[in-house]
Design an enzyme around this catalytic site. Structure first.
Site, PDB file in Angstrom:
ATOM      1  N   TYR A 166       1.323   6.349 -13.013  1.00  0.00           N
ATOM      2  CA  TYR A 166       0.351   6.395 -11.924  1.00  0.00           C
ATOM      3  C   TYR A 166       0.442   7.727 -11.186  1.00  0.00           C
ATOM      4  O   TYR A 166      -0.567   8.414 -10.971  1.00  0.00           O
ATOM      5  CB  TYR A 166       0.580   5.236 -10.964  1.00  0.00           C
ATOM      6  CG  TYR A 166      -0.181   5.349  -9.674  1.00  0.00           C
ATOM      7  CD1 TYR A 166      -1.568   5.219  -9.645  1.00  0.00           C
ATOM      8  CD2 TYR A 166       0.479   5.596  -8.465  1.00  0.00           C
ATOM      9  CE1 TYR A 166      -2.270   5.337  -8.451  1.00  0.00           C
ATOM     10  CE2 TYR A 166      -0.216   5.701  -7.277  1.00  0.00           C
ATOM     11  CZ  TYR A 166      -1.587   5.582  -7.267  1.00  0.00           C
ATOM     12  OH  TYR A 166      -2.279   5.701  -6.090  1.00  0.00           O
ATOM     13  N   TRP A 223       1.686   4.007   1.490  1.00  0.00           N
ATOM     14  CA  TRP A 223       1.942   2.690   2.070  1.00  0.00           C
ATOM     15  C   TRP A 223       0.738   2.149   2.841  1.00  0.00           C
ATOM     16  O   TRP A 223       0.865   1.618   3.938  1.00  0.00           O
ATOM     17  CB  TRP A 223       3.166   2.750   2.979  1.00  0.00           C
ATOM     18  CG  TRP A 223       4.471   2.960   2.268  1.00  0.00           C
ATOM     19  CD1 TRP A 223       4.670   3.556   1.063  1.00  0.00           C
ATOM     20  CD2 TRP A 223       5.771   2.581   2.734  1.00  0.00           C
ATOM     21  NE1 TRP A 223       6.005   3.579   0.742  1.00  0.00           N
ATOM     22  CE2 TRP A 223       6.710   2.983   1.757  1.00  0.00           C
ATOM     23  CE3 TRP A 223       6.234   1.962   3.883  1.00  0.00           C
ATOM     24  CZ2 TRP A 223       8.085   2.770   1.889  1.00  0.00           C
ATOM     25  CZ3 TRP A 223       7.592   1.751   4.025  1.00  0.00           C
ATOM     26  CH2 TRP A 223       8.509   2.141   3.035  1.00  0.00           C
TER      27      TRP A 223
END
Length: 267
Positions: A113, A138
Site C-alpha cells: 500500500y 490515522w
C-alpha cells in the site's frame, strides 16, 4: 471517507462542487478522467485503494489506483493548466525515525500500500502539473470504516479488547482535513505537506480515551504490533511535523482530543 466530508465543506464555502465516484466513475479510466479535467477549474483526488492488507495480494490493482491513475491525472492537468490537490499517507515511511517526519525525509514504505501511494506521489510530481500533495494519517470520520468505528464495533461484542501500544501517531478527523483542504484550494498551494492533528498518542491510548469518554465498561489490554500476524507490516511511528502546512493555513491545527470528542458525541 474523506471525499464526502470534503465535498460538504467545499459546498459550504460556496464552491461549485462536482463529485465523481464508483461505480459510475473509475479513476483508472483515462477517458473518464480526461472529460472531468477538461471541465474543472481545480481537481481534488480522494480516490485510493486503501485496503492495506489487501494490497499485499492485489499489488497491481493498488498500483493502478494509487500510482498510475494519479500520474495520468497529473499529465492531463498539466496539458489543461489545471491545479491538483492529492492525498497521500504516512505509510510511505517505515516508522523507524526517532523524531516526527518532515516532508524532506526520505520515504521507505514497508508494505505494498505504501509503495503504491509513493508511486502516485512521484508520478504526480514528474507530470509537471501545478499541484499540492498532502500526506495524512490515522483518519476517522462518519463515512467509511476506520480505527474508531472498528473499535466501537468490537466493544459491542467483546468484554476484553487488545490494542497495540507501540504504534504512535495522531488521530485526525476528516472534518479537520476538509477544513485544511478548503484553505489549500482557495490558495492553490503547491508542494508537499504533512497534515495531522496536534499531539502524538498510541493506538492503545486512543482506545482508552474513546472507552472512557463513552463510559464503556470494556477491559482494555495492551499488546505489540508483532503479536498480530497481519499480511502487511505497519510503521510504528507515524508522527508528523506539520509546521509547513500550518504556515499555509488560516487557523491553527487543533489537538486531536477535541475533534475526537465531537465525533463521539455525534455517534
Amino acid at each position: 471517507m474523506l471525499g464526502t466530508e470534503l465535498a460538504t465543506a467545499c459546498t459550504r464555502k460556496g464552491m461549485d462542487v462536482h463529485v465523481y465516484d464508483l461505480p459510475a466513475f473509475d479513476v483508472t479510466n483515462a477517458e473518464q478522467v480526461r472529460k472531468v479535467v477538461e471541465h474543472a477549474d481545480a481537481l481534488v483526488n480522494c480516490a485510493a485503494y486503501t485496503n492495506v492488507d489487501g494490497a499485499e495480494s492485489h499489488v497491481e490493482l493498488a498500483r493502478r489506483v494509487n500510482g498510475e491513475a494519479v500520474g495520468r491525472l497529473g499529465e492531463l492537468a498539466r496539458r489543461q493548466g489545471k491545479w491538483v490537490l492529492h492525498f497521500s499517507t504516512d505509510f510511505v515511511f517505515d516508522g523507524t525515525l526517532d523524531r516526527p517526519y518532515v516532508e524532506t525525509d526520505v520515504p521507505n514504505p514497508i508494505n505494498q500500500y505504501g509503495k503504491s501511494k509513493l508511486v502516485g506521489e512521484r508520478l504526480l510530481r514528474e507530470s509537471g502539473c501545478s499541484h499540492c500533495t498532502v500526506r495524512l494519517e490515522w483518519m476517522y470520520g462518519p463515512h467509511g470504516s476506520n480505527f474508531v468505528t472498528k473499535l466501537l464495533e468490537r466493544a459491542k461484542t467483546s468484554e476484553t479488547l487488545r490494542v497495540v501500544d507501540d504504534q504512535v501517531g495522531s488521530p485526525t478527523a476528516t472534518t479537520e482535513v476538509a477544513r485544511a483542504a478548503c484553505d489549500l484550494l482557495e490558495k492553490r498551494a503547491e508542494g508537499l505537506c504533512h497534515f495531522a492533528s496536534v499531539g502524538y498518542v498510541s493506538r492503545y491510548d486512543v482506545a482508552a480515551f474513546i472507552l472512557e469518554r463513552l463510559g464503556l465498561r470494556v477491559e482494555l489490554q495492551p499488546c505489540r504490533t508483532s503479536d498480530y500476524a497481519a499480511p502487511a507490516a505497519r510503521p510504528l511511528s507515524s508522527r508528523f511535523d506539520c509546521r509547513r502546512i500550518q504556515s499555509l493555513l488560516s487557523e491553527p491545527i487543533a489537538p486531536w482530543q477535541g475533534p475526537l470528542e465531537r465525533f463521539l458525541r455525534q455517534l
